[in-house]
Motif scaffolding. Structure first.
Motif, PDB file in Angstrom:
ATOM      1  N   TYR A  77      50.894  50.477  44.698  1.00 55.25           N
ATOM      2  CA  TYR A  77      51.417  49.658  45.791  1.00 55.25           C
ATOM      3  C   TYR A  77      51.250  50.368  47.127  1.00 55.25           C
ATOM      4  O   TYR A  77      50.878  49.742  48.126  1.00 55.25           O
ATOM      5  N   CYS A 251      49.705  43.332  46.234  1.00 55.81           N
ATOM      6  CA  CYS A 251      50.734  43.179  47.253  1.00 55.81           C
ATOM      7  C   CYS A 251      50.130  42.368  48.388  1.00 55.81           C
ATOM      8  O   CYS A 251      49.115  42.736  48.970  1.00 55.81           O
ATOM      9  N   LEU A 306      57.315  45.172  41.197  1.00 51.84           N
ATOM     10  CA  LEU A 306      56.839  46.545  41.031  1.00 51.84           C
ATOM     11  C   LEU A 306      57.834  47.376  40.231  1.00 51.84           C
ATOM     12  O   LEU A 306      57.459  48.156  39.351  1.00 51.84           O
TER      13      LEU A 306
END
Length: 402
Positions: A77, A251, A306
């Motif tokens: 991420y 993302c 996440l």
């Protein structure tokens, strides 16, 4: 949910930022900024892929045993967020993020050895053969047939909205191998060579004048028996796995935040018509603030997913929520850009690409030149990867229990 970064993660973020500062060239960044479509042109995308591959970071979402760097979900991420905030182009998602996970999860040893290295090297450029003229949101109704003849399968049918099929040398395809039972149970997943007489590609130009999608015709197209991934009839399960990655495997909030930053920066240079800057207007500030809050809320949902992944849980149906919200916010951000430039943003050049020596000169600014084309292209966000209506139904059933 703890979203504070550890010392090691902060150090990793610094490493990524340093790498981007050194390796993300103006040519690649400007090419990404001047691309109105979701997928950047292959010359920009593949060049950036090559830079990442040399560093060993291109397959950052892959597990280590499949050739990935072995990053944690948080590291992945961080990497995506920093790339987005630096203005890096989107990666070639069809190969790296869609078919590669299918191959290393469901494929046999020979398929992994043959295809995964070629995705990383750029030798294979993939397109996706899912939607059909009469099977879009209702994908289970697809009619493309695959009949086994000896040691090969012969495919007949048509696929539509096939992104970058005109560039691809490979296609992953859903085709029906059994029409006698439940329609989902008769679907199989195939890997095809595009360079064969049985495959033809017809371009579809979008409202913005972009050639991004196509219709593909399969007329006795051939897939070797080793082109079947998994077992016959397993295609529906594989497709659901793939679509879950497509809808929530990335993302999206940081890229939206980056685009908002660029719009705010440009608004400081645009006149409000009364001797001031557009950025100083109360109504403009309200619109930007509302979108900023929506982006930050989306990021919180992405971080929750996440957190689940970091605990070994699948991303689950919450990915549909991400897809739904991100699609709507994307359209609102692109509308904001059109409103920012006013008549200056109405330029809609038909030439592509909008970067490089042969690009048409902008009438107002590079941002204004791409604004209308990007706005028109983003109308597709609420359709591709499952329409808003499909995502809402998934959320209602699997998240809300309705």
């Amino acid at each position: 949910m703890d979203i504070d970064l550890s010392d090691e993660e902060i150090a990793f973020r610094g490493e990524v930022r340093a790498f981007l500062a050194e390796n993300l060239t103006d040519r690649i960044r400007d090419g990404a900024a001047s691309s109105p479509t979701v997928f950047v042109e292959p010359d920009i995308g593949q060049d950036w892929n090559a830079v990442l591959n040399e560093r060993g970071w291109l397959a950052y979402q892959w597990p280590k045993e499949a050739g990935g760097p072995g990053w944690t979900p948080t590291q992945r991420y961080i990497f995506e967020k920093e790339c987005a905030l630096a203005g890096a182009p989107n990666l070639t998602v069809l190969g790296l993020k869609l078919v590669a996970p299918v191959i290393y999860t469901f494929g046999n040893a020979d398929q992994k050895a043959e295809y995964l290295p070629r995705i990383l090297s750029g030798e294979d450029y993939w397109c996706q053969g899912f939607s059909e003229p009469n099977a879009g949101s209702d994908l289970a109704s697809l009619q493309t047939r695959a009949v086994k003849e000896g040691d090969r399968y012969v495919l007949n049918g048509s696929k539509i909205w096939t992104t970058h099929a005109h560039w691809a040398n490979k296609m992953f395809v859903l085709a029906r191998t059994d029409a006698t039972g439940k329609k989902q149970a008769g679907i199989s997943f195939f890997l095809l060579d595009m360079d064969q007489p049985g495959i033809s590609v017809r371009p579809i130009l979008t409202m913005a004048g972009d050639h991004e999608v196509n219709q593909v015709f399969l007329e006795d197209a051939v897939a070797d028996a080793d082109g079947l991934v998994g077992e016959e009839g397993q295609g529906w399960a594989i497709a659901k796995f793939l679509l879950e990655n497509e809808r929530g495997g990335s993302c999206l909030a940081p890229k939206l935040a980056y685009d908002l930053d660029q719009i705010e920066k440009a608004a400081r240079q645009e006149s409000d018509g009364y001797g001031g800057a557009l950025a100083d207007g109360i109504e403009w500030k309200r619109r930007v603030a509302r979108l900023r809050l929506e982006v930050e809320s989306l990021e919180m949902i992405e971080l929750k997913i996440l957190s689940n992944i970091a605990k070994g849980r699948p991303p689950g149906p919450q990915t549909s929520l991400v897809k739904l919200l991100a699609s709507n916010i994307r359209q609102d951000v692109d509308l904001l850009a059109v409103d920012l430039y006013g008549t200056g943003g109405l330029q809609l050049p038909t030439a592509r690409p909008l970067y490089g020596e042969n690009a048409p000169a902008p009438l107002h600014s590079p941002g204004a030149q791409v604004a209308s084309a990007r706005y028109l292209n983003s109308r597709a966000w609420t359709i591709f990867g499952g329409t808003n209506e499909v995502q809402s139904t998934i959320i209602a059933k699997t998240v809300l229990g309705l």
